[in-house]
Design a protein around this motif. Sequence first.
Motif, mmCIF file in Angstrom:
data_model
loop_
_atom_site.group_PDB
_atom_site.id
_atom_site.type_symbol
_atom_site.label_atom_id
_atom_site.label_comp_id
_atom_site.label_asym_id
_atom_site.label_seq_id
_atom_site.Cartn_x
_atom_site.Cartn_y
_atom_site.Cartn_z
ATOM 1 N N GLY A 26 0.806 -1.199 0.000
ATOM 2 C CA GLY A 26 0.000 0.000 0.000
ATOM 3 C C GLY A 26 0.844 1.254 0.000
ATOM 4 N N SER A 27 0.161 2.369 0.026
ATOM 5 C CA SER A 27 0.820 3.669 -0.005
ATOM 6 C C SER A 27 1.194 4.088 1.408
ATOM 7 C CB SER A 27 -0.096 4.707 -0.643
ATOM 8 O OG SER A 27 0.524 5.976 -0.690
ATOM 9 N N ILE A 28 2.481 4.252 1.631
ATOM 10 C CA ILE A 28 2.988 4.622 2.947
ATOM 11 C C ILE A 28 3.827 5.889 2.823
ATOM 12 C CG2 ILE A 28 4.370 3.911 4.917
ATOM 13 C CD1 ILE A 28 3.787 1.000 4.086
ATOM 14 N N SER A 29 3.422 6.911 3.533
ATOM 15 C CA SER A 29 4.145 8.179 3.497
ATOM 16 C C SER A 29 5.325 8.182 4.456
ATOM 17 C CB SER A 29 3.202 9.341 3.802
ATOM 18 O OG SER A 29 2.550 9.158 5.049
ATOM 19 N N SER A 30 5.054 7.910 5.713
ATOM 20 C CA SER A 30 6.098 7.846 6.717
ATOM 21 C C SER A 30 5.680 6.871 7.807
ATOM 22 C CB SER A 30 6.378 9.220 7.314
ATOM 23 O OG SER A 30 5.228 9.744 7.953
ATOM 24 N N ILE A 31 6.640 6.148 8.319
ATOM 25 C CA ILE A 31 6.377 5.153 9.347
ATOM 26 C C ILE A 31 6.794 5.687 10.709
ATOM 27 C CG2 ILE A 31 6.922 2.843 10.174
ATOM 28 C CD1 ILE A 31 7.412 2.042 7.263
ATOM 29 N N TYR A 32 5.850 5.709 11.621
ATOM 30 C CA TYR A 32 6.133 6.126 12.982
ATOM 31 C C TYR A 32 6.692 4.963 13.794
ATOM 32 C CZ TYR A 32 5.398 7.867 17.715
ATOM 33 O OH TYR A 32 5.569 8.251 19.020
ATOM 34 N N ALA A 33 6.071 3.799 13.624
ATOM 35 C CA ALA A 33 6.517 2.619 14.340
ATOM 36 C C ALA A 33 5.916 1.385 13.691
ATOM 37 C CB ALA A 33 6.123 2.686 15.815
ATOM 38 N N MET A 34 6.488 0.239 13.979
ATOM 39 C CA MET A 34 5.937 -1.024 13.536
ATOM 40 C C MET A 34 6.317 -2.106 14.528
ATOM 41 S SD MET A 34 8.405 -1.798 10.284
ATOM 42 C CE MET A 34 10.188 -1.775 10.437
ATOM 43 N N GLY A 35 5.533 -3.157 14.560
ATOM 44 C CA GLY A 35 5.863 -4.199 15.505
ATOM 45 C C GLY A 35 4.848 -5.321 15.542
ATOM 46 N N TRP A 36 4.959 -6.110 16.582
ATOM 47 C CA TRP A 36 4.133 -7.280 16.781
ATOM 48 C C TRP A 36 3.400 -7.213 18.104
ATOM 49 C CZ3 TRP A 36 3.522 -11.005 13.080
ATOM 50 C CH2 TRP A 36 4.443 -11.000 12.030
ATOM 51 N N TYR A 37 2.148 -7.602 18.063
ATOM 52 C CA TYR A 37 1.313 -7.724 19.239
ATOM 53 C C TYR A 37 0.757 -9.133 19.295
ATOM 54 C CZ TYR A 37 1.339 -2.600 19.591
ATOM 55 O OH TYR A 37 1.712 -1.284 19.717
#
Length: 120
Positions: A26-37
Amino acid sequence: QVQLVESGGGLVQPGGSLRLSCAVSGSISSIYAMGWYRQAPGKQRELVATFTSDGITNYADSVKGRFTISRNNAKNMMFLQMNSLKAEDTAVYLCNLDVGSNWLNRWRYWGQGTQVTVSS
């Protein structure tokens, strides 16, 4: 629309290992954070591991030393290597991507989840 798809879950014996993958599109401008829950029956959704845009990783105390979060930006994927698995790790694992400039201005995207069952 941003989409996240997890894979790699399954049944494993205590002490075993699994590697979860999350494909991002998809279209992603900027990533603040990513992870697993993860979410186990009867429990609240729990943060397992995150990777922030400033390069800092953090883990839940319960998985430190056993789990490792990583990413491959070129392939738009992130991973969770899980070693020394315990029965209490049994849960649905969800990948998360926070898109935006900061905590107050972000969109949270979630995958459908992949089941991890640790049992003998």
